[in-house]
Design a protein around this motif. Structure first.
Motif, PDB file in Angstrom:
ATOM      1  N   SER A 162       0.987  -0.933  -0.056  1.00 37.21           N
ATOM      2  CA  SER A 162       0.147   0.132   0.235  1.00 37.21           C
ATOM      3  C   SER A 162       1.221   1.126   0.021  1.00 37.21           C
ATOM      4  CB  SER A 162      -1.108  -0.212   1.270  1.00 37.21           C
ATOM      5  OG  SER A 162      -1.493  -1.215   1.232  1.00 37.21           O
ATOM      6  N   PHE A 163       0.936   2.119  -0.577  1.00 32.98           N
ATOM      7  CA  PHE A 163       0.887   3.497  -0.805  1.00 32.98           C
ATOM      8  C   PHE A 163       0.480   4.875   0.642  1.00 32.98           C
ATOM      9  CE2 PHE A 163       1.389   8.028  -1.533  1.00 32.98           C
ATOM     10  CZ  PHE A 163       1.959   8.402  -1.851  1.00 32.98           C
ATOM     11  N   VAL A 164       1.350   4.366   1.701  1.00 32.36           N
ATOM     12  CA  VAL A 164       1.010   5.925   2.705  1.00 32.36           C
ATOM     13  C   VAL A 164       2.011   7.057   2.902  1.00 32.36           C
ATOM     14  CG1 VAL A 164       1.099   5.180   5.017  1.00 32.36           C
ATOM     15  CG2 VAL A 164       1.369   3.217   4.199  1.00 32.36           C
ATOM     16  N   GLU A 165       1.105   8.015   2.409  1.00 26.47           N
ATOM     17  CA  GLU A 165       1.352   9.020   3.041  1.00 26.47           C
ATOM     18  C   GLU A 165       1.735   9.247   4.254  1.00 26.47           C
ATOM     19  OE1 GLU A 165      -1.944  11.796   2.156  1.00 26.47           O
ATOM     20  OE2 GLU A 165      -1.825  11.621  -0.484  1.00 26.47           O
ATOM     21  N   HIS A 166       2.543  10.594   4.190  1.00 23.33           N
ATOM     22  CA  HIS A 166       2.987  11.428   5.746  1.00 23.33           C
ATOM     23  C   HIS A 166       2.206  11.195   7.322  1.00 23.33           C
ATOM     24  CE1 HIS A 166       4.662  13.930   8.376  1.00 23.33           C
ATOM     25  NE2 HIS A 166       6.108  13.305   7.748  1.00 23.33           N
ATOM     26  N   ALA A 167       1.872  11.573   6.395  1.00 22.85           N
ATOM     27  CA  ALA A 167       0.858  11.547   8.670  1.00 22.85           C
ATOM     28  C   ALA A 167       0.229  10.240   9.143  1.00 22.85           C
ATOM     29  CB  ALA A 167      -1.046  12.278   8.136  1.00 22.85           C
ATOM     30  N   LEU A 170       3.994   8.370   9.819  1.00 23.63           N
ATOM     31  CA  LEU A 170       4.154   8.411  10.871  1.00 23.63           C
ATOM     32  C   LEU A 170       3.514   8.557  11.878  1.00 23.63           C
ATOM     33  CD1 LEU A 170       6.692  10.592  12.185  1.00 23.63           C
ATOM     34  CD2 LEU A 170       4.145  12.564  11.975  1.00 23.63           C
ATOM     35  N   GLU A 171       2.677   8.349  12.124  1.00 23.79           N
ATOM     36  CA  GLU A 171       1.691   7.618  12.978  1.00 23.79           C
ATOM     37  C   GLU A 171       1.871   6.369  13.047  1.00 23.79           C
ATOM     38  OE1 GLU A 171      -3.029   7.274  14.217  1.00 23.79           O
ATOM     39  OE2 GLU A 171      -2.807   8.139  12.450  1.00 23.79           O
ATOM     40  N   ALA A 172       1.997   5.177  11.902  1.00 23.18           N
ATOM     41  CA  ALA A 172       2.242   3.933  12.609  1.00 23.18           C
ATOM     42  C   ALA A 172       3.643   3.477  12.255  1.00 23.18           C
ATOM     43  CB  ALA A 172       1.976   3.540  10.839  1.00 23.18           C
ATOM     44  N   PHE A 173       4.765   4.470  12.152  1.00 26.08           N
ATOM     45  CA  PHE A 173       6.178   3.586  11.957  1.00 26.08           C
ATOM     46  C   PHE A 173       6.689   4.634  13.184  1.00 26.08           C
ATOM     47  CE2 PHE A 173       4.588   1.448   8.821  1.00 26.08           C
ATOM     48  CZ  PHE A 173       4.723  -0.154   8.738  1.00 26.08           C
ATOM     49  N   GLY A 174       6.727   6.576  13.126  1.00 27.15           N
ATOM     50  CA  GLY A 174       6.888   7.316  13.989  1.00 27.15           C
ATOM     51  C   GLY A 174       8.130   7.738  13.064  1.00 27.15           C
ATOM     52  N   PHE A 175       8.517   7.555  11.492  1.00 30.16           N
ATOM     53  CA  PHE A 175       9.108   7.989  10.571  1.00 30.16           C
ATOM     54  C   PHE A 175       8.726   8.864   9.997  1.00 30.16           C
ATOM     55  CE2 PHE A 175      10.213   3.004   9.859  1.00 30.16           C
ATOM     56  CZ  PHE A 175      11.043   3.611  10.906  1.00 30.16           C
ATOM     57  N   ASP A 176       9.045  10.140  10.073  1.00 25.23           N
ATOM     58  CA  ASP A 176       8.573  11.768   9.558  1.00 25.23           C
ATOM     59  C   ASP A 176       9.149  11.774   7.842  1.00 25.23           C
ATOM     60  OD1 ASP A 176       8.071  13.798   9.002  1.00 25.23           O
ATOM     61  OD2 ASP A 176       9.886  15.082  10.502  1.00 25.23           O
ATOM     62  N   ARG A 177       9.095  10.811   7.107  1.00 24.32           N
ATOM     63  CA  ARG A 177       9.406  10.919   5.858  1.00 24.32           C
ATOM     64  C   ARG A 177       7.933  11.353   4.885  1.00 24.32           C
ATOM     65  NH1 ARG A 177      14.155   8.824   3.714  1.00 24.32           N
ATOM     66  NH2 ARG A 177      15.238   9.018   5.716  1.00 24.32           N
ATOM     67  N   ALA A 178       7.542  11.910   3.615  1.00 25.86           N
ATOM     68  CA  ALA A 178       7.444  11.881   2.819  1.00 25.86           C
ATOM     69  C   ALA A 178       5.733  11.105   2.508  1.00 25.86           C
ATOM     70  CB  ALA A 178       7.746  13.239   1.604  1.00 25.86           C
ATOM     71  N   ALA A 179       6.461   9.575   2.506  1.00 22.22           N
ATOM     72  CA  ALA A 179       5.737   9.093   2.172  1.00 22.22           C
ATOM     73  C   ALA A 179       6.356   7.240   2.175  1.00 22.22           C
ATOM     74  CB  ALA A 179       5.424   9.153   0.619  1.00 22.22           C
ATOM     75  N   ALA A 180       5.600   6.243   1.679  1.00 19.71           N
ATOM     76  CA  ALA A 180       6.604   5.250   1.590  1.00 19.71           C
ATOM     77  C   ALA A 180       5.494   4.246   0.581  1.00 19.71           C
ATOM     78  CB  ALA A 180       6.783   4.604   2.973  1.00 19.71           C
ATOM     79  N   GLN A 272      10.836   1.633  22.974  1.00 19.72           N
ATOM     80  CA  GLN A 272       9.673   2.732  22.485  1.00 19.72           C
ATOM     81  C   GLN A 272      11.014   3.488  21.663  1.00 19.72           C
ATOM     82  OE1 GLN A 272      11.259   2.448  25.725  1.00 19.72           O
ATOM     83  NE2 GLN A 272      11.978   3.889  26.973  1.00 19.72           N
ATOM     84  N   ALA A 273      12.374   3.296  21.652  1.00 16.34           N
ATOM     85  CA  ALA A 273      13.358   4.025  20.351  1.00 16.34           C
ATOM     86  C   ALA A 273      13.340   3.048  19.410  1.00 16.34           C
ATOM     87  CB  ALA A 273      14.786   3.642  20.960  1.00 16.34           C
ATOM     88  N   LEU A 274      12.808   2.318  19.251  1.00 14.26           N
ATOM     89  CA  LEU A 274      12.282   1.287  18.006  1.00 14.26           C
ATOM     90  C   LEU A 274      10.839   1.206  17.448  1.00 14.26           C
ATOM     91  CD1 LEU A 274      13.854  -2.106  19.077  1.00 14.26           C
ATOM     92  CD2 LEU A 274      15.018  -0.306  18.496  1.00 14.26           C
ATOM     93  N   TRP A 275      10.680   0.813  16.046  1.00 18.82           N
ATOM     94  CA  TRP A 275      10.035   1.543  15.543  1.00 18.82           C
ATOM     95  C   TRP A 275       8.650   0.482  15.355  1.00 18.82           C
ATOM     96  CZ3 TRP A 275      14.193   1.053  13.297  1.00 18.82           C
ATOM     97  CH2 TRP A 275      15.191   0.273  13.301  1.00 18.82           C
ATOM     98  N   SER A 276       7.705   0.301  14.856  1.00 19.61           N
ATOM     99  CA  SER A 276       6.108  -0.655  15.071  1.00 19.61           C
ATOM    100  C   SER A 276       6.083  -2.425  14.174  1.00 19.61           C
ATOM    101  CB  SER A 276       4.824  -0.634  14.877  1.00 19.61           C
ATOM    102  OG  SER A 276       4.826   0.453  16.190  1.00 19.61           O
ATOM    103  N   GLY A 277       6.540  -2.667  14.002  1.00 19.89           N
ATOM    104  CA  GLY A 277       6.505  -3.982  13.313  1.00 19.89           C
ATOM    105  C   GLY A 277       7.080  -5.421  13.633  1.00 19.89           C
ATOM    106  N   ALA A 331      19.608  10.392  11.774  1.00 17.43           N
ATOM    107  CA  ALA A 331      18.012  11.831  11.739  1.00 17.43           C
ATOM    108  C   ALA A 331      17.326  10.802  10.987  1.00 17.43           C
ATOM    109  CB  ALA A 331      19.235  11.959   9.985  1.00 17.43           C
ATOM    110  N   LEU A 332      17.192   9.712  11.019  1.00 13.35           N
ATOM    111  CA  LEU A 332      16.058   8.656  10.484  1.00 13.35           C
ATOM    112  C   LEU A 332      15.174   9.104  12.103  1.00 13.35           C
ATOM    113  CD1 LEU A 332      14.425   6.976   9.077  1.00 13.35           C
ATOM    114  CD2 LEU A 332      15.717   5.206   9.071  1.00 13.35           C
TER     115      LEU A 332
END
Length: 411
Positions: A162-167, A170-180, A272-277, A331-332
């Motif tokens: 799935s294409f996932v937009e920025h917001a 950020l909510e699902a994984f905590g990554f501040d990137r434009a899209a994924a 808490q420092a790690l991302w979801s998944g 940075a990530l």
């Protein structure tokens, strides 16, 4: 490594990764006379181990040859991100070979990860194998628009994601990137334990492991042969070359080149420092970085690739590359601790079109080879084991042409 090649394990990697074999690995013996077998495999890394397991499951008499400790060459340097997505985007591969061929390659890669999952489960291997999503970030020239188009092509090819937009990202994984693009179907593992577990199964089925150096081949006659440094000869119906990134001259190919990559593993992180998944993460850029977690909460982060394979130069760049990777990790994931327990580097083979070189060696029909995996090492290793198994049986499939060693250069 073979013929005029003399690459040693220390030339394939520098430093030590976080992998420690959890299983007792079988040890190679020494020949005292010439022997014969159905298939001789040269190389005891993950590719050789997967091929040995598959061929012994088929009932073949297998001899596996490695001059050093099995699995401690390039396999020990792997970050073991078992992705079905390949280094070239589907859109890029389609531009080279057409959409139908590119889509088939991607589906084959997807099926390879699933096949590996089933194999590990059937054999009950203790290797930290875990299914994972991938998060494929917009980066460089691949912004949200380009990723949205890529996601559409994948859907057309019948691939999940799935294409996932920025917001939402950020909510699902905590990554501040434009899209994924977020996709299921990938996995992670401990590559050393996986390799040694497969070798153990193969040895239990009768495979013979030899500690010797292969110095010559003959694959053009009614049978094949491997000449060893000890002076003995292993005669076989087929010989499989699975020597990692040290490609012998007999398999030279214009598509293939060897490059260098660096990786770090942090100290264990607070949850808490790690991302979801926890998902596998990589970037949609030519010079991409990638990361995953380990069972004990470390972050494995790699990249900073360079197009050379000089081990001395690679080692000299180690401190600089380690600092660069720490900066990119910060940075990530700003909340991550940057203290390291491991830093290492290694050589890796890649091809111009992002596809591996698997199949018969041109001019030597009884020599089979598997090289050039890029960022899909273990995924393509599994695929190689199945393709080689079919070739040993004398069966040809139409899709073999995607990976043929003598395929034309793209463009």
């Amino acid at each position: 490594m073979l013929d005029a090649e003399h690459t040693r394990h220390e030339d394939l990697r520098t430093g030590k990764g976080p992998w420690r074999p959890a299983l007792q690995r079988p040890t190679g013996g020494v020949l005292e006379a010439d022997i014969r077998c159905d298939v001789a495999i040269v190389g005891g890394g993950i590719t050789g181990a997967l091929v040995a397991e598959h061929l012994t499951a088929m009932g073949r008499d297998v001899v596996l040859i490695d001059r050093e400790r099995e699995g401690f060459g390039s396999t020990a340097a792997s970050t073991a991100m078992l992705q079905w997505e390949i280094d070239l985007k589907l859109s890029e591969l389609a531009a080279l070979y057409g959409f139908a061929a590119a889509a088939e390659v991607y589906r084959l890669s997807f099926q390879a990860v699933e096949g590996l999952r089933r194999l590990v489960g059937d054999l009950t291997l203790t290797c930290g194998f875990s299914p994972r999503q991938t998060v494929y970030f917009a980066a460089g020239e691949s912004g949200p628009r380009e990723l949205l188009a890529e996601a559409g092509l994948r859907e057309r090819a019948g691939l999940p994601g799935s294409f996932v937009e920025h917001a939402a990202l950020l909510e699902a994984f905590g990554f501040d990137r434009a899209a994924a693009i977020v996709s299921p179907g990938s996995a992670e593992a401990d590559p050393l334990s996986l390799c040694h577990g497969l070798l153990g199964v193969s040895a239990q089925r009768g495979a013979r492991l030899l500690r010797d150096e292969a110095v010559g081949f003959d694959g053009a006659g009614r049978s094949a042969a491997v000449t060893l440094a000890s002076g003995h000869v292993v005669e076989a119906g087929s010989v499989v070359l699975a020597t990692g990134y040290a490609m012998p001259d007999i398999v030279s190919d214009d598509l293939h080149r060897v490059a260098s990559s660096w990786a770090i593993a942090t100290v264990p992180q607070a949850p808490q420092a790690l991302w979801s998944g926890p998902a596998l993460v990589w970037e949609a850029a030519e010079d991409y970085c990638y990361c995953r977690t380990t069972a004990d909460g470390r972050i494995v982060f790699g990249g900073e690739d360079e197009d050379f394979d000089d081990p001395d130069r690679r080692e000299a760049l180690g401190p600089e590359k380690t600092k660069a990777l720490q900066a990119r990790l910060h940075a990530l994931i700003p909340q991550a601790r940057l203290a390291l327990d491991h830093a290492w580097s290694g050589a890796f083979g890649q091809t111009e079109d992002g596809l591996p070189l698997i199949g018969r060696v041109p001019g030597h029909p009884r020599l089979l080879a598997a090289y050039g995996y890029g960022g899909n090492g273990i995924t393509f290793s599994f695929m190689a084991s199945r393709l080689i198994g079919l070739l040993v049986e004398g069966r040809e499939k139409r899709w073999f042409r995607h990976f043929a060693i003598d395929r034309p250069r793209p463009g």
